[in-house]
Design an enzyme around this catalytic site. Structure first.
Site, PDB file in Angstrom:
ATOM      1  N   ARG A 171       0.841  -1.201   0.000  1.00  0.00           N
ATOM      2  CA  ARG A 171       0.000   0.000   0.000  1.00  0.00           C
ATOM      3  C   ARG A 171       0.878   1.253   0.000  1.00  0.00           C
ATOM      4  NH1 ARG A 171      -4.490   0.450   4.631  1.00  0.00           N
ATOM      5  NH2 ARG A 171      -2.691   0.973   5.902  1.00  0.00           N
ATOM      6  N   GLU A 229     -16.393   5.788   6.133  1.00  0.00           N
ATOM      7  CA  GLU A 229     -15.509   5.161   7.131  1.00  0.00           C
ATOM      8  C   GLU A 229     -15.429   6.050   8.361  1.00  0.00           C
ATOM      9  OE1 GLU A 229     -11.442   4.828   5.773  1.00  0.00           O
ATOM     10  OE2 GLU A 229     -11.409   6.852   4.984  1.00  0.00           O
ATOM     11  N   LYS A 241      -2.711   6.729   1.164  1.00  0.00           N
ATOM     12  CA  LYS A 241      -2.607   7.006   2.597  1.00  0.00           C
ATOM     13  C   LYS A 241      -1.613   8.149   2.761  1.00  0.00           C
ATOM     14  CE  LYS A 241      -2.381   4.564   6.999  1.00  0.00           C
ATOM     15  NZ  LYS A 241      -3.428   5.352   7.640  1.00  0.00           N
TER      16      LYS A 241
HETATM   17  N1  PMP Z   1      -9.348   4.533   7.302  1.00  0.00           N
HETATM   18  C1  PMP Z   1      -8.444   5.496   7.542  1.00  0.00           C
HETATM   19  C2  PMP Z   1      -8.747   6.880   7.121  1.00  0.00           C
HETATM   20  C3  PMP Z   1      -7.237   5.182   8.203  1.00  0.00           C
HETATM   21  O1  PMP Z   1      -6.327   6.131   8.450  1.00  0.00           O
HETATM   22  C4  PMP Z   1      -6.989   3.838   8.594  1.00  0.00           C
HETATM   23  C5  PMP Z   1      -5.675   3.468   9.222  1.00  0.00           C
HETATM   24  N2  PMP Z   1      -5.559   3.831  10.557  1.00  0.00           N
HETATM   25  C6  PMP Z   1      -7.985   2.874   8.347  1.00  0.00           C
HETATM   26  C7  PMP Z   1      -9.131   3.255   7.675  1.00  0.00           C
HETATM   27  C8  PMP Z   1      -7.787   1.441   8.740  1.00  0.00           C
HETATM   28  O2  PMP Z   1      -6.806   0.851   7.932  1.00  0.00           O
HETATM   29  P1  PMP Z   1      -5.851  -0.285   8.478  1.00  0.00           P
HETATM   30  O3  PMP Z   1      -6.712  -1.450   8.809  1.00  0.00           O
HETATM   31  O4  PMP Z   1      -4.922  -0.551   7.353  1.00  0.00           O
HETATM   32  O5  PMP Z   1      -5.179   0.255   9.685  1.00  0.00           O
END
Ligand code: PMP
Length: 287
Positions: free
Chosen positions: A50, A182, A149
């Site tokens: 990622r 989210e 990200k």
């Molecule tokens: N959405 C956002 C905006 C995030 O920053 C994160 C990571 N903290 C997640 C979802 C969850 O992703 P992950 O399971 O890869 O931590």
């Protein structure tokens, strides 16, 4: 505590970056949050995939090969002698001048921080969180593509400010069309009549590594899983709601905008998924 700073290991007090770093000046950079469980770096490969995808998308040249980056992460964990904790990996555009042109930044800057993690109390996993929906909208795909990200988290900070004001730990962000996207730093799932739903990422969600693990687990455990857009109505009337994320793992939600969700505590499928998730975290990664 040893911080990886562009190839060197320096003490926390000495870990400093330039005020001309475009990560600082413009949020021009990317990051990952990764967990270490009993010495196992959970899904490091997925996190690095990622990271390198985010880098490619914003034309950021990571000055380390994939293998060198993996080694740098492993070495930082080793030096800090932490068997359980959290890794923050940041690649910024690096120091440049005050203009925003990335061509003025000859070399990206890599930072790896490893530390203990403050997580939700175990009680929260059983009883569930109280949550609210908030007004900032998850940006739709262009500059703030949720798949990247990036260090641009101001929208998520606005969500967190509203969550803080309401005294809740995580809040629900919608996209510009009003579909559930989210949380501020977690993906969201709902369960209705035995079917597990999560928004497809194009609705406006990061392709979370934990989200991916839960989708896989649903397949293994025989829970039908649908990636489908849904609204707050579906959240309010769900049997179960939970967030997923590297820090939060799988955390139930017992109330949203004053509506009690299901029985008002962690539901059976959420609880089962959390149990099974905690079984894979120590094995599925890089030791
Ligand atoms: N959405 C956002 C905006 C995030 O920053 C994160 C990571 N903290 C997640 C979802 C969850 O992703 P992950 O399971 O890869 O931590």
């Amino acid at each position: 505590q040893w911080i990886y700073l562009n190839g060197d290991f320096v003490a926390k007090e000495d870990a400093k970056i330039s005020v001309y770093d475009h990560g600082f000046l413009y949020g021009d950079g990317i990051f990952e949050g990764i967990r270490i469980y009993d010495g196992n770096i959970f899904r490091l490969k997925e996190h690095l995939d990622r990271l390198y995808d985010s880098a490619k998308s914003i034309q950021l040249d990571i000055p380390l090969t994939y293998e060198e980056m993996q080694e740098a992460v492993v070495e930082t964990v080793r030096r800090n002698e932490l068997r359980n904790g959290y890794i923050r990996l940041v690649v910024s555009r690096g120091p440049g001048d005050l203009g925003l042109d990335p061509r003025r930044c000859p070399k990206a800057f890599v930072i790896i921080i490893v530390e203990q993690l403050a997580i939700y109390p175990e009680e929260a996993y059983r009883n569930g969180l109280v949550s609210i929906s908030v007004s900032p909208r998850r940006n739709i795909p262009d500059a703030l593509n949720p798949k990247i990200k990036s260090l641009n988290y101001l929208n998520n900070i606005l969500v967190k400010l509203q969550a803080n004001l309401a005294g809740v730990g995580e809040a629900i962000m919608l996209n510009a069309q009003g579909y559930v996207a989210e949380g501020s730093s977690d993906n969201i799932f709902i369960v209705k009549k035995g079917v597990v739903y999560t928004p497809p990422c194009w609705v406006g969600a990061l392709e979370g590594i934990t989200r991916g693990a839960i989708i896989e687990l649903c397949g293994k455990l025989g829970y039908p899983l649908r990636e489908e857009p849904f609204t707050l109505h579906d959240v309010y009337t769900a049997d179960e709601v939970f967030f997923t994320g590297t820090a939060a793992e799988v955390i139930a939600v017992r109330e949203v905008d004053g509506r009690t969700i299901g029985a008002g505590k962690a539901g059976p499928i959420t609880t089962h998924l959390l149990e099974e998730f905690r079984k894979i975290v120590t094995v599925d990664g890089v030791q």
